[in-house]
Write a protein that holds these residues in place. Structure first.
Motif, PDB file in Angstrom:
ATOM      1  N   VAL A  50      83.806  64.338  64.035  1.00  0.00           N
ATOM      2  CA  VAL A  50      82.593  63.731  63.666  1.00  0.00           C
ATOM      3  C   VAL A  50      81.348  63.883  62.509  1.00  0.00           C
ATOM      4  CG1 VAL A  50      80.803  62.444  64.975  1.00  0.00           C
ATOM      5  CG2 VAL A  50      83.277  62.521  65.649  1.00  0.00           C
ATOM      6  N   TRP A  51      81.651  65.123  62.801  1.00  0.00           N
ATOM      7  CA  TRP A  51      80.019  65.434  62.081  1.00  0.00           C
ATOM      8  C   TRP A  51      80.668  65.456  60.149  1.00  0.00           C
ATOM      9  CZ3 TRP A  51      76.314  65.286  64.659  1.00  0.00           C
ATOM     10  CH2 TRP A  51      75.992  65.908  65.634  1.00  0.00           C
ATOM     11  N   GLU A  52      81.850  65.814  60.589  1.00  0.00           N
ATOM     12  CA  GLU A  52      82.293  65.687  58.849  1.00  0.00           C
ATOM     13  C   GLU A  52      82.654  64.498  57.793  1.00  0.00           C
ATOM     14  OE1 GLU A  52      85.395  68.643  58.414  1.00  0.00           O
ATOM     15  OE2 GLU A  52      83.881  70.446  58.535  1.00  0.00           O
ATOM     16  N   SER A  53      82.994  64.130  58.912  1.00  0.00           N
ATOM     17  CA  SER A  53      82.988  62.230  58.426  1.00  0.00           C
ATOM     18  C   SER A  53      81.263  61.536  57.455  1.00  0.00           C
ATOM     19  CB  SER A  53      82.632  61.341  59.477  1.00  0.00           C
ATOM     20  OG  SER A  53      82.313  60.950  60.572  1.00  0.00           O
ATOM     21  N   ALA A  54      80.848  62.256  57.905  1.00  0.00           N
ATOM     22  CA  ALA A  54      79.549  62.041  56.529  1.00  0.00           C
ATOM     23  C   ALA A  54      79.476  62.375  55.298  1.00  0.00           C
ATOM     24  CB  ALA A  54      78.242  62.996  57.150  1.00  0.00           C
ATOM     25  N   ASN A 102      81.817  61.394  53.653  1.00  0.00           N
ATOM     26  CA  ASN A 102      82.183  60.254  53.323  1.00  0.00           C
ATOM     27  C   ASN A 102      80.566  59.861  52.569  1.00  0.00           C
ATOM     28  OD1 ASN A 102      84.698  58.907  53.570  1.00  0.00           O
ATOM     29  ND2 ASN A 102      84.325  59.526  55.837  1.00  0.00           N
ATOM     30  N   THR A 103      81.574  58.641  51.829  1.00  0.00           N
ATOM     31  CA  THR A 103      79.197  57.666  50.801  1.00  0.00           C
ATOM     32  C   THR A 103      80.299  55.941  51.311  1.00  0.00           C
ATOM     33  OG1 THR A 103      79.466  59.210  49.141  1.00  0.00           O
ATOM     34  CG2 THR A 103      78.270  57.083  48.653  1.00  0.00           C
ATOM     35  N   PRO A 104      79.122  55.452  51.935  1.00  0.00           N
ATOM     36  CA  PRO A 104      78.444  55.572  52.529  1.00  0.00           C
ATOM     37  C   PRO A 104      79.077  57.057  53.672  1.00  0.00           C
ATOM     38  CG  PRO A 104      78.776  53.588  53.008  1.00  0.00           C
ATOM     39  CD  PRO A 104      80.006  53.787  52.189  1.00  0.00           C
ATOM     40  N   SER A 105      78.281  57.650  54.229  1.00  0.00           N
ATOM     41  CA  SER A 105      78.148  58.484  55.935  1.00  0.00           C
ATOM     42  C   SER A 105      78.253  56.854  56.715  1.00  0.00           C
ATOM     43  CB  SER A 105      77.408  59.237  56.006  1.00  0.00           C
ATOM     44  OG  SER A 105      76.922  59.681  57.064  1.00  0.00           O
ATOM     45  N   PRO A 106      79.166  57.555  57.874  1.00  0.00           N
ATOM     46  CA  PRO A 106      79.605  56.194  58.774  1.00  0.00           C
ATOM     47  C   PRO A 106      78.803  56.742  60.462  1.00  0.00           C
ATOM     48  CG  PRO A 106      81.546  57.723  58.601  1.00  0.00           C
ATOM     49  CD  PRO A 106      79.965  58.560  57.995  1.00  0.00           C
ATOM     50  N   ILE A 107      78.459  57.400  60.101  1.00  0.00           N
ATOM     51  CA  ILE A 107      77.631  57.870  61.422  1.00  0.00           C
ATOM     52  C   ILE A 107      75.468  58.824  60.431  1.00  0.00           C
ATOM     53  CG2 ILE A 107      78.891  59.073  62.091  1.00  0.00           C
ATOM     54  CD1 ILE A 107      77.992  62.047  61.508  1.00  0.00           C
ATOM     55  N   ASP A 108      74.922  58.463  61.415  1.00  0.00           N
ATOM     56  CA  ASP A 108      73.473  59.116  61.047  1.00  0.00           C
ATOM     57  C   ASP A 108      73.853  60.405  61.902  1.00  0.00           C
ATOM     58  OD1 ASP A 108      70.965  58.653  60.420  1.00  0.00           O
ATOM     59  OD2 ASP A 108      71.417  60.388  62.147  1.00  0.00           O
ATOM     60  N   GLY A 109      73.605  61.474  61.449  1.00  0.00           N
ATOM     61  CA  GLY A 109      73.558  63.058  61.568  1.00  0.00           C
ATOM     62  C   GLY A 109      72.997  63.623  62.756  1.00  0.00           C
ATOM     63  N   TYR A 110      71.462  63.278  62.798  1.00  0.00           N
ATOM     64  CA  TYR A 110      70.327  63.129  63.317  1.00  0.00           C
ATOM     65  C   TYR A 110      69.488  62.689  64.388  1.00  0.00           C
ATOM     66  CZ  TYR A 110      65.291  64.984  63.157  1.00  0.00           C
ATOM     67  OH  TYR A 110      64.000  65.463  64.577  1.00  0.00           O
ATOM     68  N   PHE A 111      69.542  61.506  63.981  1.00  0.00           N
ATOM     69  CA  PHE A 111      68.933  60.184  65.323  1.00  0.00           C
ATOM     70  C   PHE A 111      70.017  59.441  65.417  1.00  0.00           C
ATOM     71  CE2 PHE A 111      65.835  60.090  61.944  1.00  0.00           C
ATOM     72  CZ  PHE A 111      65.247  60.538  62.400  1.00  0.00           C
ATOM     73  N   GLY A 112      71.311  59.390  65.363  1.00  0.00           N
ATOM     74  CA  GLY A 112      72.282  59.112  65.837  1.00  0.00           C
ATOM     75  C   GLY A 112      73.178  60.486  66.774  1.00  0.00           C
ATOM     76  N   GLY A 113      73.032  61.096  65.543  1.00  0.00           N
ATOM     77  CA  GLY A 113      73.620  62.317  66.233  1.00  0.00           C
ATOM     78  C   GLY A 113      72.941  63.129  68.133  1.00  0.00           C
ATOM     79  N   TYR A 132      77.376  67.742  52.261  1.00  0.00           N
ATOM     80  CA  TYR A 132      76.915  66.668  52.563  1.00  0.00           C
ATOM     81  C   TYR A 132      76.452  66.018  51.045  1.00  0.00           C
ATOM     82  CZ  TYR A 132      78.691  67.283  56.924  1.00  0.00           C
ATOM     83  OH  TYR A 132      79.876  68.223  58.154  1.00  0.00           O
ATOM     84  N   LYS A 133      76.602  66.649  49.989  1.00  0.00           N
ATOM     85  CA  LYS A 133      75.875  65.857  48.935  1.00  0.00           C
ATOM     86  C   LYS A 133      74.796  65.522  49.400  1.00  0.00           C
ATOM     87  CE  LYS A 133      80.273  65.355  47.012  1.00  0.00           C
ATOM     88  NZ  LYS A 133      81.412  65.204  48.007  1.00  0.00           N
ATOM     89  N   ALA A 134      73.741  66.006  49.659  1.00  0.00           N
ATOM     90  CA  ALA A 134      72.180  65.429  49.512  1.00  0.00           C
ATOM     91  C   ALA A 134      71.294  65.291  48.699  1.00  0.00           C
ATOM     92  CB  ALA A 134      71.152  66.458  50.963  1.00  0.00           C
ATOM     93  N   ASP A 135      70.209  64.135  49.289  1.00  0.00           N
ATOM     94  CA  ASP A 135      69.466  64.007  47.257  1.00  0.00           C
ATOM     95  C   ASP A 135      68.380  64.550  47.869  1.00  0.00           C
ATOM     96  OD1 ASP A 135      71.211  61.679  46.439  1.00  0.00           O
ATOM     97  OD2 ASP A 135      70.680  60.498  48.191  1.00  0.00           O
ATOM     98  N   GLY A 136      68.557  65.230  49.414  1.00  0.00           N
ATOM     99  CA  GLY A 136      66.952  65.695  49.830  1.00  0.00           C
ATOM    100  C   GLY A 136      67.028  66.242  51.077  1.00  0.00           C
ATOM    101  N   PHE A 137      66.337  67.468  51.606  1.00  0.00           N
ATOM    102  CA  PHE A 137      65.741  67.649  52.623  1.00  0.00           C
ATOM    103  C   PHE A 137      64.829  67.194  53.357  1.00  0.00           C
ATOM    104  CE2 PHE A 137      65.123  71.651  50.531  1.00  0.00           C
ATOM    105  CZ  PHE A 137      63.941  72.161  51.415  1.00  0.00           C
ATOM    106  N   LEU A 138      65.001  67.308  54.462  1.00  0.00           N
ATOM    107  CA  LEU A 138      63.545  66.747  55.562  1.00  0.00           C
ATOM    108  C   LEU A 138      63.097  67.941  56.434  1.00  0.00           C
ATOM    109  CD1 LEU A 138      61.560  64.825  54.727  1.00  0.00           C
ATOM    110  CD2 LEU A 138      62.186  63.967  57.024  1.00  0.00           C
ATOM    111  N   ILE A 139      61.769  68.368  56.878  1.00  0.00           N
ATOM    112  CA  ILE A 139      61.869  69.374  57.428  1.00  0.00           C
ATOM    113  C   ILE A 139      60.975  68.578  58.787  1.00  0.00           C
ATOM    114  CG2 ILE A 139      60.731  71.096  58.366  1.00  0.00           C
ATOM    115  CD1 ILE A 139      61.338  72.861  55.871  1.00  0.00           C
ATOM    116  N   ASN A 140      61.537  68.372  59.938  1.00  0.00           N
ATOM    117  CA  ASN A 140      60.147  68.034  60.557  1.00  0.00           C
ATOM    118  C   ASN A 140      60.012  69.080  61.643  1.00  0.00           C
ATOM    119  OD1 ASN A 140      58.633  66.141  62.578  1.00  0.00           O
ATOM    120  ND2 ASN A 140      60.811  65.971  64.032  1.00  0.00           N
TER     121      ASN A 140
END
Ligand code: SF4
Ligand code: SF4
Lengths: 401, 438
Positions: B217-221, B223-234, B365-373
């Motif tokens: 499930v994690w690694e499905s992300a 894909n483009t588009p990602s089928p999951i949100d790996g933080y809020f949905g995660g 996951y070919k991210a455009d950016g990263f965010l720290i909360n």
């Protein structure tokens, strides 16, 4: 300096030794460490963060242990703040500031004992920022069974010894290690003498002085520090006693980030004789001697001392004993009339511990008050008022009891 | 820290589309079943252990028929149900400092207010406090505090930190021996029965299966588009495996079902489910470090989802187990594998390892950016994050964003301020993308 202080200084048999102690405490750029290294070519200086690492383990392989207590109120934080959010205590900022401005260059490595998540994470930051220097986390055991936590601790010390030896420290030698333990025990005994004098005759030894004399040992070999402590104790005994109508208090919660000296003096000026505190807990962490006979394994002796004689403090899991029992016992032993909790702002271990300790004091009907500080706090008026009100109240309760 | 909103009845404000997922319904049933069991635990003669998520020993507890209660989850759930503010105030009135972890205060406040669980019934008192924890000192203090309240034993497992970036044989042995000599005997005593190692292995076998599916499930992300949100949905996906269900057939069924659903979304070319239904077109792919805020969880999520920002991976969802670097529970070495699990949780990694892991997620996951909360409560996560931010930008060339909030203290969620920051950050990503494609 006030006129009164100037006069005290002139007449005070302890003034010279106190000035020396003050010099060591103020030596934030570690000139004394540089000098020591010049006098001891090829030997390493190893810094460590609060509270405790086994200093004799370091001295036993020829290293100079150097306690790192941040920058106090003497360092302008320029870079350090950019590493930390506002809700994190002050000591890691000033420590990084000192490291980044080159003040700690004489250290060949730094140990980060397990006390809290801030210092734990600082170990990784150090590895990232200063990759050429040795930086290692010391995971002191929270299991106090000699066959479990003890074995783990002995193994972990062996790892540090290997690492430091690979960087030029002496090879492990059991006799040298035993000699280092002996020197540490003698220093501990001298500190005990200082503490006993303070408890018995607080008018001869102010807490702010005992603090300087103890903290000076942070960058001295045990034997050198022992001499300084003994010299101070002898001089303090010579002082003409002046008895004030103060209340006897304990201070707890300041084992890591240190209160500014001005804060300690403020408490004194507010009518408190601080007869016991945890400001320099690391040097007193082991209660009594590290027992190590001529044929005993010195590393096991150090581990056993930690397991069996380590002081109850916030970073140590209190397994079976009642929480706060050790504090109540200390209050009774030093015949204190109250406790002042003085924790650094945002200090998790101290502040999480405090409600449990307060409950224990309430049960034992021991008055207490609490305040927070940062190492660079410069204004003490509010604290003075609070401590003054507390000491007045304690006097009243005391007479009512 | 840690946590997952497992014990939360799916909030009304979530779109019904999401609520219709079979896996969600299944999770909901599992959770309410667990609370039913807790409600009658004392009558049924079942022992209850309070314990923590990172470094949890769920299979061990289940092998002894014990029922876990996770105070962290109670706290986050109080946050989502808007109860945490009052609980925290209650704890502060009792003398707990405003400076410390709000999970602890929320839990204490809840306990002092009757310890009422999400289903409206009182949670049973613990028979034992299982202080197995990794990556945070506050856990130790937390159970010292609870020990004052409950007259029950504490079983402590000290899990050493990976300070030098690896697990040594000595660390592993230390954990195994504590388990064998102290923790298991203490649990057996509380449970009133002996541990059956075969049964433990069976549970671990099932853990492994569920872990395989979770990783898929994690690694499905990728894909483009990602089928999951790996933080809020995660945080929903980790619910069962980080709490009371790892090792159960229910967990296996849930993760198999979730995997099928996610694979179907990939086939359908769909993005993740959001609080407003299916996500709009994927515009930004982000990696997030740090826990979420629970008091305004859906507001927070929408700040991203409505802008087409999907979180493709996060470290918070690894606090209860870091399975995507290869670890699986091993039924052939039941005690050793528990030690490996505990030693490997995310916040037990040192800062260079955490930074490296984040860099690997950005790349994978070919991210455009990263965010720290960065959450005020949690020094375990937060101390050092500003250096991580710089290092990550330097290593990956991907821009980072930094926001500050808290877990369950509503006083530290500045909605307008956070929204501004998120929007400026996304605009910056947009401008970068336009420049790159120009
Ligand atoms: S002052 Fe407290 S929180 Fe800060 S580093 Fe020291 S022990 Fe940790
Ligand atoms: S400090 Fe962080 S990891 Fe620790 S209990 Fe609080 S939220 Fe959890």
């Amino acid at each position: 300096m006030t006129e009164q202080e100037a006069e005290n200084t002139t007449n005070d048999p302890a003034s010279a030794v106190l000035a020396r102690a003050r010099h060591f405490v103020d030596d934030l750029t570690l000139t004394e460490v540089v000098r020591w290294k010049q006098d001891h070519p090829g030997r390493l200086a190893v810094g460590y963060m609060p509270i405790y690492v086994p200093r004799p383990m370091l001295e036993g392989i020829g290293c100079l242990p150097v306690a790192m207590f941040g920058g106090g109120d003497q360092v302008d934080i320029i870079k350090g703040d950019s590493f930390y959010q506002s809700y994190i205590c002050h000591i890691p900022r000033s420590t990084l500031e000192l490291a980044l401005n080159g003040s700690l260059d004489s250290l060949d490595g730094v140990l980060f004992p397990s006390i809290c998540d801030v210092i734990r994470n600082l170990s990784g930051m150090w590895q990232m920022l200063f990759p050429e220097k040795y930086a290692s986390y010391v995971d002191l055991p929270q299991n106090f069974d000699p066959e479990l936590g003890g074995k783990f601790y002995v193994n972990d010390m062996a790892r540090i010894l290997r690492d430091l030896t690979a960087r030029g420290a002496w090879q492990y030698d059991a006799d040298k290690m035993r000699a280092a333990i002996k020197a540490e025990n003698s220093r501990r005994a001298a500190l005990q003498e200082l503490d006993t004098l303070r408890v018995k005759e607080p008018f001869r030894v102010r807490a702010s002085e005992a603090y300087l004399v103890a903290r000076a040992g942070g960058l001295l070999e045990a034997a050198v520090h022992e001499k300084l402590v003994r010299e101070f104790v002898a001089a303090a005994r010579e002082r003409a006693p002046r008895v004030y109508d103060n209340v006897r208090v304990l201070v707890r919660g300041s084992f890591c980030e240190q209160p500014p000296l001005g804060l300690i003096k403020t408490l004194e000026a507010a009518g408190c004789d601080i007869v016991d505190d945890d400001f320099q807990l690391g040097l007193r962490y082991i209660e009594g001697d590290i027992e190590c006979g001529p044929s005993d394994d010195p590393m096991r002796a150090i581990a056993m001392a930690f397991l069996r004689r380590g002081q109850a403090t916030a970073s140590r899991y209190i397994a079976d004993e009642e929480k706060g029992a050790a504090l109540v016992k200390s209050v009774r032993e030093v015949e204190a009339e109250g406790v002042i909790f003085a924790a650094a702002s945002f200090c998790d271990p101290a502040l999480l511990d405090q409600p449990m300790l307060e409950t224990a004091l309430d049960r034992a009907k021991i008055p207490h008050t609490s305040l927070k500080f940062a190492e660079n706090t410069g204004q003490f008026q509010v604290i003075r008022e609070q401590a003054g009100a507390f000491s007045d109240a304690v006097k009243l309760w005391g007479s009512a009891a | 820290m840690t946590t997952t909103p497992t014990h939360i009845t799916r909030p009304r404000e979530v779109d019904t589309e999401a609520a219709k997922d079979d896996s969600q319904l299944r999770q909901k049933q599992m959770i309410s079943g667990h609370f039913d069991k807790l409600a009658t635990a004392k009558e049924d003669g079942r022992a209850v252990a309070y314990t923590f998520v990172p470094g949890n020993l769920t299979e061990l507890m289940l092998a002894l028929d014990m029922l876990p209660v996770l105070p962290e989850i109670n706290a986050l759930q109080s946050g989502m149900r808007k109860l945490s503010g009052n609980y925290i105030t209650e704890a502060e009135k009792l003398g707990h400092s405003e400076d410390v972890c709000t999970y602890v205060k929320c839990d204490i406040g809840m306990m002092k207010s009757g310890n009422i669980g999400p289903t409206g019934t009182k949670l049973p008192d613990p028979n034992i406090l299982l202080l197995s924890y990794t990556g945070c000192f506050t856990f130790m203090k937390w159970f010292e505090l609870l020990k004052q309240e409950y007259n029950c034993p504490v079983a402590m497992l000290h899990v050493p930190y990976q300070g030098d970036g690896h697990i040594t044989p000595e660390m592993r042995t230390y954990v195994i021996e504590q388990l064998e000599r102290e923790v298991i005997p203490a649990l057996e005593k509380a449970a009133g029965k002996k541990l059956d190692l075969d049964r433990l292995s069976e549970l671990l076998e099932r853990s492994r299966k569920a872990e395989d599916d979770l990783v898929a499930v994690w690694e499905s992300a990728q894909n483009t588009p990602s089928p999951i949100d790996g933080y809020f949905g995660g945080v929903y996906y980790i619910g069962p495996i980080f709490s009371a269900f790892r090792g159960t057939q229910d967990a296996c069924d849930y993760y198999a079902m979730l995997r099928r659903e996610v694979e179907q979304r990939v086939k359908d070319g769909k993005g993740p489910v959001t609080p407003d239904g299916d996500a709009p077109e994927e515009k930004y792919r982000l990696v997030v470090e740090g826990p979420p805020n629970w008091t305004n969880f859906f507001d927070f999520w929408r700040m991203f989802s409505r802008e087409g920002a999907t979180v493709v991976s996060s470290t918070y969802t690894r606090v209860g187990g870091l399975y995507d670097t290869g670890f699986r529970h091993d039924p052939k070495d039941p005690i050793g594998t528990l030690a490996d699990y505990c030693l490997g949780c995310y916040t037990n990694l040192n800062l260079p390892m955490r930074t490296k892991l984040l860099a690997s997620y950005i790349e994978k996951y070919k991210a455009d950016g990263f965010l720290i909360n960065s959450v005020k409560s949690c020094n375990s996560f937060s101390a050092g994050q500003l250096l991580m931010l710089r290092e990550l930008e330097r290593k990956t060339g991907v821009p980072g964003g930094f926001i500050e909030s808290d877990l369950v203290d509503p006083r530290y969620f500045g909605k307008a301020n956070i929204e501004n920051r998120v929007q400026s950050y996304l605009q910056m990503l947009e401008a970068r993308k336009s420049r790159a494609s120009a």
